[in-house]
Design a protein around this motif. Structure first.
Motif, PDB file in Angstrom:
ATOM      1  N   GLY A 277       0.787  -1.227   0.000  1.00 15.66           N
ATOM      2  CA  GLY A 277       0.000   0.000   0.000  1.00 15.66           C
ATOM      3  C   GLY A 277       0.813   1.268   0.000  1.00 15.66           C
ATOM      4  N   ASP A 278       2.123   1.202  -0.188  1.00 13.60           N
ATOM      5  CA  ASP A 278       2.974   2.388  -0.186  1.00 13.60           C
ATOM      6  C   ASP A 278       3.058   2.989  -1.578  1.00 13.60           C
ATOM      7  OD1 ASP A 278       3.651   2.243   2.574  1.00 13.60           O
ATOM      8  OD2 ASP A 278       5.030   0.608   2.125  1.00 13.60           O
ATOM      9  N   ARG A 279       3.738   4.136  -1.659  1.00 14.09           N
ATOM     10  CA  ARG A 279       3.864   4.875  -2.913  1.00 14.09           C
ATOM     11  C   ARG A 279       5.286   4.709  -3.455  1.00 14.09           C
ATOM     12  NH1 ARG A 279      -0.365   8.695  -2.957  1.00 14.09           N
ATOM     13  NH2 ARG A 279       0.752  10.072  -4.382  1.00 14.09           N
ATOM     14  N   VAL A 280       5.383   4.560  -4.794  1.00 13.68           N
ATOM     15  CA  VAL A 280       6.662   4.308  -5.449  1.00 13.68           C
ATOM     16  C   VAL A 280       6.788   5.231  -6.654  1.00 13.68           C
ATOM     17  CG1 VAL A 280       8.180   2.570  -6.467  1.00 13.68           C
ATOM     18  CG2 VAL A 280       6.504   1.889  -4.755  1.00 13.68           C
ATOM     19  N   GLY A 281       7.999   5.795  -6.831  1.00 17.22           N
ATOM     20  CA  GLY A 281       8.317   6.608  -8.002  1.00 17.22           C
ATOM     21  C   GLY A 281       9.540   6.052  -8.700  1.00 17.22           C
ATOM     22  N   LEU A 282       9.861   6.598  -9.872  1.00 15.02           N
ATOM     23  CA  LEU A 282      10.956   6.071 -10.691  1.00 15.02           C
ATOM     24  C   LEU A 282      11.717   7.214 -11.337  1.00 15.02           C
ATOM     25  CD1 LEU A 282      12.438   3.663 -12.034  1.00 15.02           C
ATOM     26  CD2 LEU A 282      10.734   3.776 -13.859  1.00 15.02           C
ATOM     27  N   VAL A 292       8.951   9.679 -12.734  1.00 13.66           N
ATOM     28  CA  VAL A 292       7.591   9.210 -12.439  1.00 13.66           C
ATOM     29  C   VAL A 292       7.309   9.497 -10.971  1.00 13.66           C
ATOM     30  CG1 VAL A 292       6.050   7.229 -12.397  1.00 13.66           C
ATOM     31  CG2 VAL A 292       7.785   7.421 -14.194  1.00 13.66           C
ATOM     32  N   PRO A 293       6.341  10.334 -10.649  1.00 14.24           N
ATOM     33  CA  PRO A 293       6.100  10.689  -9.249  1.00 14.24           C
ATOM     34  C   PRO A 293       5.591   9.494  -8.454  1.00 14.24           C
ATOM     35  CG  PRO A 293       4.351  11.549 -10.640  1.00 14.24           C
ATOM     36  CD  PRO A 293       5.389  10.990 -11.564  1.00 14.24           C
ATOM     37  N   PRO A 294       5.829   9.508  -7.147  1.00 16.78           N
ATOM     38  CA  PRO A 294       5.357   8.389  -6.312  1.00 16.78           C
ATOM     39  C   PRO A 294       3.837   8.275  -6.331  1.00 16.78           C
ATOM     40  CG  PRO A 294       6.996   9.689  -5.142  1.00 16.78           C
ATOM     41  CD  PRO A 294       6.627  10.469  -6.365  1.00 16.78           C
ATOM     42  N   ALA A 295       3.371   7.040  -6.487  1.00 15.49           N
ATOM     43  CA  ALA A 295       1.944   6.748  -6.448  1.00 15.49           C
ATOM     44  C   ALA A 295       1.776   5.298  -6.026  1.00 15.49           C
ATOM     45  CB  ALA A 295       1.279   7.017  -7.801  1.00 15.49           C
ATOM     46  N   ALA A 296       0.556   4.890  -5.805  1.00 11.31           N
ATOM     47  CA  ALA A 296       0.258   3.542  -5.341  1.00 11.31           C
ATOM     48  C   ALA A 296      -0.731   2.889  -6.296  1.00 11.31           C
ATOM     49  CB  ALA A 296      -0.300   3.573  -3.916  1.00 11.31           C
ATOM     50  N   GLY A 297      -0.928   1.587  -6.104  1.00 13.37           N
ATOM     51  CA  GLY A 297      -1.904   0.860  -6.906  1.00 13.37           C
ATOM     52  C   GLY A 297      -1.252  -0.019  -7.952  1.00 13.37           C
ATOM     53  N   ARG A 298      -1.997  -1.049  -8.361  1.00  8.34           N
ATOM     54  CA  ARG A 298      -1.474  -1.991  -9.354  1.00  8.34           C
ATOM     55  C   ARG A 298      -1.326  -1.348 -10.733  1.00  8.34           C
ATOM     56  NH1 ARG A 298      -0.938  -7.013  -7.721  1.00  8.34           N
ATOM     57  NH2 ARG A 298      -1.934  -7.698  -5.792  1.00  8.34           N
ATOM     58  N   ARG A 299      -2.185  -0.427 -11.049  1.00 10.84           N
ATOM     59  CA  ARG A 299      -2.042   0.260 -12.335  1.00 10.84           C
ATOM     60  C   ARG A 299      -0.745   1.059 -12.368  1.00 10.84           C
ATOM     61  NH1 ARG A 299      -6.726   4.071 -15.115  1.00 10.84           N
ATOM     62  NH2 ARG A 299      -5.629   4.436 -17.096  1.00 10.84           N
ATOM     63  N   HIS A 300      -0.418   1.704 -11.250  1.00 12.70           N
ATOM     64  CA  HIS A 300       0.845   2.440 -11.194  1.00 12.70           C
ATOM     65  C   HIS A 300       2.038   1.482 -11.224  1.00 12.70           C
ATOM     66  CE1 HIS A 300       3.573   5.723 -10.273  1.00 12.70           C
ATOM     67  NE2 HIS A 300       4.080   5.007  -9.292  1.00 12.70           N
ATOM     68  N   LEU A 301       1.897   0.305 -10.631  1.00 14.01           N
ATOM     69  CA  LEU A 301       2.974  -0.684 -10.704  1.00 14.01           C
ATOM     70  C   LEU A 301       3.242  -1.067 -12.152  1.00 14.01           C
ATOM     71  CD1 LEU A 301       4.971  -2.639  -9.372  1.00 14.01           C
ATOM     72  CD2 LEU A 301       3.097  -4.268  -9.108  1.00 14.01           C
ATOM     73  N   ARG A 302       2.195  -1.208 -12.946  1.00 19.64           N
ATOM     74  CA  ARG A 302       2.389  -1.491 -14.376  1.00 19.64           C
ATOM     75  C   ARG A 302       3.137  -0.349 -15.057  1.00 19.64           C
ATOM     76  NH1 ARG A 302       1.726  -6.150 -17.595  1.00 19.64           N
ATOM     77  NH2 ARG A 302       1.527  -5.460 -19.752  1.00 19.64           N
ATOM     78  N   ARG A 303       2.855   0.855 -14.658  1.00 24.33           N
ATOM     79  CA  ARG A 303       3.569   2.005 -15.215  1.00 24.33           C
ATOM     80  C   ARG A 303       5.043   1.973 -14.818  1.00 24.33           C
ATOM     81  NH1 ARG A 303       2.177   8.338 -13.703  1.00 24.33           N
ATOM     82  NH2 ARG A 303       3.558   9.314 -15.258  1.00 24.33           N
ATOM     83  N   ILE A 304       5.336   1.584 -13.603  1.00 24.54           N
ATOM     84  CA  ILE A 304       6.732   1.480 -13.154  1.00 24.54           C
ATOM     85  C   ILE A 304       7.459   0.403 -13.950  1.00 24.54           C
ATOM     86  CG2 ILE A 304       8.207   0.838 -11.217  1.00 24.54           C
ATOM     87  CD1 ILE A 304       7.121   3.602 -10.910  1.00 24.54           C
ATOM     88  N   LEU A 305       6.824  -0.747 -14.149  1.00 28.15           N
ATOM     89  CA  LEU A 305       7.453  -1.822 -14.925  1.00 28.15           C
ATOM     90  C   LEU A 305       7.718  -1.381 -16.363  1.00 28.15           C
ATOM     91  CD1 LEU A 305       5.432  -4.939 -13.670  1.00 28.15           C
ATOM     92  CD2 LEU A 305       7.670  -4.133 -12.902  1.00 28.15           C
ATOM     93  N   HIS A 306       6.788  -0.643 -16.928  1.00 27.16           N
ATOM     94  CA  HIS A 306       6.986  -0.141 -18.291  1.00 27.16           C
ATOM     95  C   HIS A 306       8.172   0.826 -18.345  1.00 27.16           C
ATOM     96  CE1 HIS A 306       6.136   2.274 -21.933  1.00 27.16           C
ATOM     97  NE2 HIS A 306       5.645   1.145 -22.401  1.00 27.16           N
ATOM     98  N   GLY A 307       8.280   1.700 -17.347  1.00 24.26           N
ATOM     99  CA  GLY A 307       9.419   2.609 -17.306  1.00 24.26           C
ATOM    100  C   GLY A 307      10.736   1.887 -17.107  1.00 24.26           C
ATOM    101  N   LEU A 308      10.749   0.835 -16.297  1.00 21.89           N
ATOM    102  CA  LEU A 308      11.978   0.055 -16.104  1.00 21.89           C
ATOM    103  C   LEU A 308      12.385  -0.643 -17.401  1.00 21.89           C
ATOM    104  CD1 LEU A 308      11.251  -1.570 -12.623  1.00 21.89           C
ATOM    105  CD2 LEU A 308      12.908   0.237 -13.121  1.00 21.89           C
ATOM    106  N   ALA A 309      11.408  -1.173 -18.149  1.00 16.70           N
ATOM    107  CA  ALA A 309      11.739  -1.848 -19.405  1.00 16.70           C
ATOM    108  C   ALA A 309      12.307  -0.879 -20.434  1.00 16.70           C
ATOM    109  CB  ALA A 309      10.499  -2.549 -19.956  1.00 16.70           C
ATOM    110  N   LEU A 310      11.906   0.390 -20.387  1.00 14.88           N
ATOM    111  CA  LEU A 310      12.407   1.370 -21.345  1.00 14.88           C
ATOM    112  C   LEU A 310      13.768   1.931 -20.960  1.00 14.88           C
ATOM    113  CD1 LEU A 310       9.188   3.437 -22.151  1.00 14.88           C
ATOM    114  CD2 LEU A 310      10.328   1.758 -23.599  1.00 14.88           C
TER     115      LEU A 310
END
Length: 428
Positions: A277-282, A292-310
Motif C-alpha cells: 500500500g505504499d507509494r513508489v516513483g521512478l 515518475v512521481p510516487p503513487a500507489a496501486g497496481r495500475r501504477h505498478l504497471r507504469r513502473i514496470l513499463h518505465g523500467l523496461a524502457l
C-alpha cells in the motif's frame, strides 16, 4: 504482410521428372521389361499435370499483430498461406537457427515462435524466411518478423523492505508517530474541544469518572504511507564478459546484464511496496525526462514496470550538474554498478539533503579474464569499485548485492534492514 508475386517459377523438378521418366521408359524397352517401362509413366503424367495446373495464388507470409509489451520472453506467431509445402527458417541474434518443413492446408497455417532469453527491455522477434513449394513450382523466399517487443522485467517476492522514517498522508497501511485517525492506541485523554464524540471511551469514563464529570476519549496514532523513489543507473549496461564492455561482440541471451539485474531488483522492490500500500516513483539517470512521481496501486505498478523496461543507455554518459530532485521524506533506492564516482557522489548529495539511501549493487558475476591486458584493466576497475563501496559502507550507507549468486541473500539483507528501521525508527 509479405506477399509474393503472382508468378511461380520452375524449381527444377520438372526437368528431373521428365529425365527420370524417359530413362525408365528407354531402359524398359531395351531390356524388354514392361514393368520398368511403366515406372516412368507416373513421373511423365505428374509432370504434365503440374505444368498444366499452376498454383492458384501467390505465396503469403506475415506476422500476426501482438501486444507491444509482454513478460517472460519474446513470442510471435507467423501465418503462411499459398502452395502445398513451406520451408520455414527462423533465426535471431544469440539463438540457434531452426528449420522445418510443414504442409499447408487450404486456409494456410500458423506457427508459434518463442525466444528463450533472460534479457528484458526492448527486444526483437525472430526473423522468419519462408520458401513455398507447389508441385514442381517453387517460390522465392519471403522474409517476415523482426518487429520490436518490450519485455517487462520479472520480480521476486520480497518480505519487508526498508521505508523512510518520516511517513506522509492521512491514510495508509503504516502507523505514524502523530495524532490522528488510526487503529493503534496512543493513550486515554480527557475530552477537549475538537475531539470527536465517537472517540469517547465509555468504559474508561465510567472507571475514572463515575459521576461523568469528565469524558475520556481514545487517542490513536494516525495511519500513513511511505514514499520511495527508485533510481536506476542505466548509463551503462555491462555483462559477465569483460570483453563485451568495449562494445565488441554480442552479449549472450542466457546471461543477465547489469541493467537486467537492475530492472529485476527495482521491480521486486516496487512490487513489495505496492502490495503493502505504499507509494513508489521512478527516475532513469540515462534519460533526461521527468521522473515518475510516487503513487500507489497496481495500475501504477504497471507504469513502473513499463518505465523500467524502457531504461537503457543513451549515448555517452554525461556528467550531471545536480542529482535528480526527489520529493521530501522519501527513501531512495539506487540501482547501480558503481563503476564510476558519479553514483557515489549522488548518494552523498542525497544524504546531505536529508534523504535515506539504499545502494543496490547490480554488477553481475564477472567471468575470469584470460587476456593479460584485460585482466590488468579489470583488476584496476575492480579495486577502484571496491574502494567506493567500502567508503559508502563506512559512511553508513546500506549496500545490497543483487548479482546472480547473491540474490537470495539480498532479499534477506533488505528484510534485516527493514527490521532495524522499524526498531530504531532512524537508521540513517
Amino acid at each position: 504482410m509479405a506477399r509474393g508475386g503472382p508468378a511461380w517459377r520452375d524449381g527444377g523438378l520438372h526437368d528431373a521428372a521428365v529425365v527420370a521418366g524417359v530413362v525408365l521408359l528407354l531402359a524398359g524397352l531395351l531390356v524388354g521389361r514392361a514393368d520398368v517401362a511403366l515406372l516412368g509413366v507416373p513421373a511423365l503424367l505428374a509432370t504434365v499435370f503440374s505444368r498444366t495446373r499452376p498454383p492458384a495464388g501467390p505465396l503469403e507470409a506475415g506476422e500476426d499483430p501482438a501486444a507491444g509489451e509482454a513478460a517472460g520472453g519474446v513470442e510471435s506467431r507467423v501465418h503462411v498461406g499459398g502452395g502445398e509445402l513451406a520451408h520455414v527458417r527462423a533465426s535471431a541474434a544469440g539463438h540457434r537457427v531452426t528449420e522445418f518443413v510443414a504442409r499447408l492446408p487450404a486456409g494456410g497455417r500458423r506457427f508459434g515462435l518463442r525466444l528463450a532469453s533472460v534479457r528484458t527491455g526492448p527486444q526483437e522477434t525472430a526473423v522468419v524466411d519462408v520458401r513455398g513449394y507447389d508441385g514442381v513450382w517453387e517460390h522465392d523466399p519471403l522474409t517476415v518478423g523482426g518487429t520490436g517487443r518490450l519485455v517487462l522485467p520479472s520480480s521476486m517476492r520480497l518480505g519487508a523492505v526498508p521505508v523512510p522514517r518520516s511517513l506522509r498522508g492521512v491514510t495508509g497501511p503504516r502507523v505514524s508517530r502523530r495524532f490522528g485517525d488510526g487503529n493503534e492506541l496512543r493513550d486515554i485523554h480527557p475530552f477537549v474541544p475538537g475531539d470527536r464524540l465517537r472517540r469517547i471511551d465509555w468504559r474508561a469514563t465510567a472507571r475514572r469518572s463515575p459521576d461523568l464529570d469528565t469524558l475520556y476519549v481514545r487517542r490513536t496514532f494516525a495511519d500513513a504511507e511511505a514514499a520511495v523513489m527508485l533510481v536506476v543507473d542505466s548509463r551503462d549496461d555491462v555483462g559477465p564478459d569483460v570483453r563485451t564492455w568495449r562494445g565488441y561482440g554480442e552479449q549472450r541471451v542466457d546471461e543477465a546484464t547489469s541493467l537486467d539485474l537492475a530492472r529485476h531488483a527495482a521491480a521486486s522492490v516496487a512490487r513489495a511496496l505496492v502490495e503493502h500500500g505504499d507509494r513508489v516513483g521512478l527516475v532513469d539517470l540515462a534519460r533526461e525526462t521527468r521522473p515518475v512521481p510516487p503513487a500507489a496501486g497496481r495500475r501504477h505498478l504497471r507504469r513502473i514496470l513499463h518505465g523500467l523496461a524502457l531504461a537503457h543507455p543513451v549515448g555517452q554518459p554525461s556528467p550531471r550538474v545536480r542529482p535528480p530532485q526527489v520529493p521530501a521524506d522519501t527513501l531512495v533506492y539506487l540501482f547501480s554498478t558503481v563503476l564510476d564516482d558519479a553514483a557515489a557522489q549522488l548518494v552523498r548529495t542525497w544524504r546531505s539533503l536529508g534523504h535515506q539511501v539504499v545502494v543496490v549493487d547490480t554488477l553481475p558475476d564477472v567471468r575470469p579474464v584470460t587476456e593479460p591486458h584485460l585482466a590488468i584493466a579489470w583488476r584496476i576497475v575492480r579495486m577502484e569499485r571496491a574502494l567506493r563501496l567500502d567508503r559508502l559502507a563506512r559512511e553508513g550507507v546500506p549496500i545490497v548485492s543483487w548479482a546472480g549468486s547473491g540474490r537470495l541473500r539480498a532479499a534477506a539483507s533488505l528484510e534485516a534492514l527493514a527490521r532495524v528501521a522499524a526498531r530504531k525508527r532512524d537508521w540513517r
